[in-house]
Scaffold this motif. Sequence first.
Motif, PDB file in Angstrom:
ATOM      1  N   LYS A 106     -20.165   5.323  10.555  1.00  0.00           N
ATOM      2  CA  LYS A 106     -19.344   4.375   9.801  1.00  0.00           C
ATOM      3  C   LYS A 106     -18.100   5.051   9.236  1.00  0.00           C
ATOM      4  CE  LYS A 106     -22.316   0.839   7.897  1.00  0.00           C
ATOM      5  NZ  LYS A 106     -22.927   0.340   6.664  1.00  0.00           N
ATOM      6  N   ASN A 107     -18.252   6.268   8.767  1.00  0.00           N
ATOM      7  CA  ASN A 107     -17.116   6.987   8.198  1.00  0.00           C
ATOM      8  C   ASN A 107     -16.041   7.250   9.244  1.00  0.00           C
ATOM      9  OD1 ASN A 107     -18.181   7.023   5.646  1.00  0.00           O
ATOM     10  ND2 ASN A 107     -19.189   9.005   5.901  1.00  0.00           N
ATOM     11  N   TRP A 108     -16.450   7.560  10.470  1.00  0.00           N
ATOM     12  CA  TRP A 108     -15.472   7.790  11.529  1.00  0.00           C
ATOM     13  C   TRP A 108     -14.711   6.514  11.859  1.00  0.00           C
ATOM     14  CZ3 TRP A 108     -13.252  11.939  13.094  1.00  0.00           C
ATOM     15  CH2 TRP A 108     -13.895  13.164  12.957  1.00  0.00           C
ATOM     16  N   ILE A 109     -15.414   5.408  11.942  1.00  0.00           N
ATOM     17  CA  ILE A 109     -14.759   4.125  12.235  1.00  0.00           C
ATOM     18  C   ILE A 109     -13.793   3.771  11.111  1.00  0.00           C
ATOM     19  CG2 ILE A 109     -15.141   1.640  12.523  1.00  0.00           C
ATOM     20  CD1 ILE A 109     -17.773   2.377  13.947  1.00  0.00           C
ATOM     21  N   ARG A 110     -14.224   3.937   9.862  1.00  0.00           N
ATOM     22  CA  ARG A 110     -13.384   3.666   8.711  1.00  0.00           C
ATOM     23  C   ARG A 110     -12.139   4.570   8.737  1.00  0.00           C
ATOM     24  NH1 ARG A 110     -16.741   4.063   3.592  1.00  0.00           N
ATOM     25  NH2 ARG A 110     -17.823   2.408   4.662  1.00  0.00           N
ATOM     26  N   PHE A 111     -12.338   5.854   9.049  1.00  0.00           N
ATOM     27  CA  PHE A 111     -11.224   6.794   9.123  1.00  0.00           C
ATOM     28  C   PHE A 111     -10.226   6.378  10.201  1.00  0.00           C
ATOM     29  CE2 PHE A 111      -9.368  10.475  11.279  1.00  0.00           C
ATOM     30  CZ  PHE A 111      -8.584  10.979  10.250  1.00  0.00           C
ATOM     31  N   VAL A 159      -9.689   3.380  11.520  1.00  0.00           N
ATOM     32  CA  VAL A 159      -9.012   2.143  11.155  1.00  0.00           C
ATOM     33  C   VAL A 159      -7.929   2.419  10.113  1.00  0.00           C
ATOM     34  CG1 VAL A 159      -9.326  -0.083   9.993  1.00  0.00           C
ATOM     35  CG2 VAL A 159     -10.914   0.612  11.788  1.00  0.00           C
ATOM     36  N   ILE A 160      -8.251   3.182   9.087  1.00  0.00           N
ATOM     37  CA  ILE A 160      -7.276   3.511   8.044  1.00  0.00           C
ATOM     38  C   ILE A 160      -6.129   4.318   8.621  1.00  0.00           C
ATOM     39  CG2 ILE A 160      -6.920   4.834   5.915  1.00  0.00           C
ATOM     40  CD1 ILE A 160      -9.742   3.924   5.081  1.00  0.00           C
ATOM     41  N   PHE A 161      -6.434   5.279   9.492  1.00  0.00           N
ATOM     42  CA  PHE A 161      -5.407   6.092  10.125  1.00  0.00           C
ATOM     43  C   PHE A 161      -4.466   5.222  10.966  1.00  0.00           C
ATOM     44  CE2 PHE A 161      -3.842   8.489  13.771  1.00  0.00           C
ATOM     45  CZ  PHE A 161      -3.131   9.488  13.116  1.00  0.00           C
ATOM     46  N   LEU A 162      -5.013   4.306  11.759  1.00  0.00           N
ATOM     47  CA  LEU A 162      -4.182   3.444  12.601  1.00  0.00           C
ATOM     48  C   LEU A 162      -3.313   2.513  11.759  1.00  0.00           C
ATOM     49  CD1 LEU A 162      -6.593   2.557  15.542  1.00  0.00           C
ATOM     50  CD2 LEU A 162      -4.594   4.057  15.590  1.00  0.00           C
ATOM     51  N   LEU A 163      -3.855   1.976  10.666  1.00  0.00           N
ATOM     52  CA  LEU A 163      -3.054   1.130   9.786  1.00  0.00           C
ATOM     53  C   LEU A 163      -1.918   1.927   9.142  1.00  0.00           C
ATOM     54  CD1 LEU A 163      -5.756  -1.081   8.052  1.00  0.00           C
ATOM     55  CD2 LEU A 163      -3.971  -1.826   9.616  1.00  0.00           C
ATOM     56  N   ALA A 164      -2.218   3.120   8.658  1.00  0.00           N
ATOM     57  CA  ALA A 164      -1.191   3.955   8.032  1.00  0.00           C
ATOM     58  C   ALA A 164      -0.132   4.357   9.057  1.00  0.00           C
ATOM     59  CB  ALA A 164      -1.828   5.185   7.400  1.00  0.00           C
ATOM     60  N   PHE A 165      -0.552   4.716  10.247  1.00  0.00           N
ATOM     61  CA  PHE A 165       0.374   5.115  11.303  1.00  0.00           C
ATOM     62  C   PHE A 165       1.275   3.948  11.710  1.00  0.00           C
ATOM     63  CE2 PHE A 165       1.401   5.943  15.814  1.00  0.00           C
ATOM     64  CZ  PHE A 165       2.067   7.141  15.652  1.00  0.00           C
ATOM     65  N   THR A 166       0.702   2.763  11.868  1.00  0.00           N
ATOM     66  CA  THR A 166       1.475   1.575  12.230  1.00  0.00           C
ATOM     67  C   THR A 166       2.485   1.239  11.138  1.00  0.00           C
ATOM     68  OG1 THR A 166      -0.412   0.729  13.477  1.00  0.00           O
ATOM     69  CG2 THR A 166       1.301  -0.851  12.900  1.00  0.00           C
ATOM     70  N   THR A 167       2.082   1.323   9.882  1.00  0.00           N
ATOM     71  CA  THR A 167       2.988   1.062   8.766  1.00  0.00           C
ATOM     72  C   THR A 167       4.128   2.068   8.751  1.00  0.00           C
ATOM     73  OG1 THR A 167       1.165   0.144   7.479  1.00  0.00           O
ATOM     74  CG2 THR A 167       3.138   0.801   6.260  1.00  0.00           C
ATOM     75  N   LEU A 168       3.820   3.334   8.944  1.00  0.00           N
ATOM     76  CA  LEU A 168       4.841   4.375   8.968  1.00  0.00           C
ATOM     77  C   LEU A 168       5.841   4.144  10.095  1.00  0.00           C
ATOM     78  CD1 LEU A 168       5.917   7.077   7.876  1.00  0.00           C
ATOM     79  CD2 LEU A 168       4.401   8.202   9.528  1.00  0.00           C
ATOM     80  N   ILE A 169       5.374   3.816  11.274  1.00  0.00           N
ATOM     81  CA  ILE A 169       6.255   3.551  12.413  1.00  0.00           C
ATOM     82  C   ILE A 169       7.144   2.341  12.117  1.00  0.00           C
ATOM     83  CG2 ILE A 169       6.337   2.832  14.841  1.00  0.00           C
ATOM     84  CD1 ILE A 169       5.633   5.774  14.427  1.00  0.00           C
ATOM     85  N   GLY A 170       6.588   1.292  11.502  1.00  0.00           N
ATOM     86  CA  GLY A 170       7.367   0.113  11.145  1.00  0.00           C
ATOM     87  C   GLY A 170       8.473   0.435  10.154  1.00  0.00           C
TER      88      GLY A 170
END
Length: 161
Positions: free
Chosen positions: A2-7, A9-20
């Motif tokens: 669960k921690n890996w999945i959570r990590f 998802v959070i990483f992809l959201l942060a990365f997408t926000t940064l790219i935007g």
Amino acid sequence: MKNWIRFIVIFLLAFTTLIGVIIFYQAGKPIDRAEKAAGERAVSEGQLSEVSKTYPMNAETPSITVLGKDKDGRAKAVFVPDGKKADGDLASVRLADGISAKDALALARKEMDVKKVLHIQLGPAEPGPVWEVAFTGQEDELNYVYILFKDGAVWKKIMNL
């Protein structure tokens, strides 16, 4: 697991926000550079001694409107050509020689049903300087009204976009 999945998802959201954020910032750079160059040109050619505001105006010919004060301390607008005709002559008007932005808005409100004003900008046009009043109507349709700077007559309307 669960921690890996959570990590991830959070990483992809942060990365997408940064790219935007980076894309949004980079998209505004050409306009910022053009506005800065227009302000510098208005000052270097002696039209203005102080710049207070700049904005692009896309009418028949694209230009950057530079607002500021001349050497005598009078409010003035300088129209600096942009795009293919960027080396053209500068045109200018003293703001006291025509109607104000508030007067242009009052004229637009008097003639049309204005729900929300988007912007009021001064710029060059075929008959001379005009105030571009952009607003939405009661049905949220986009409207543009061009009001002549010198006398407040309505020059052109683009309604219900």
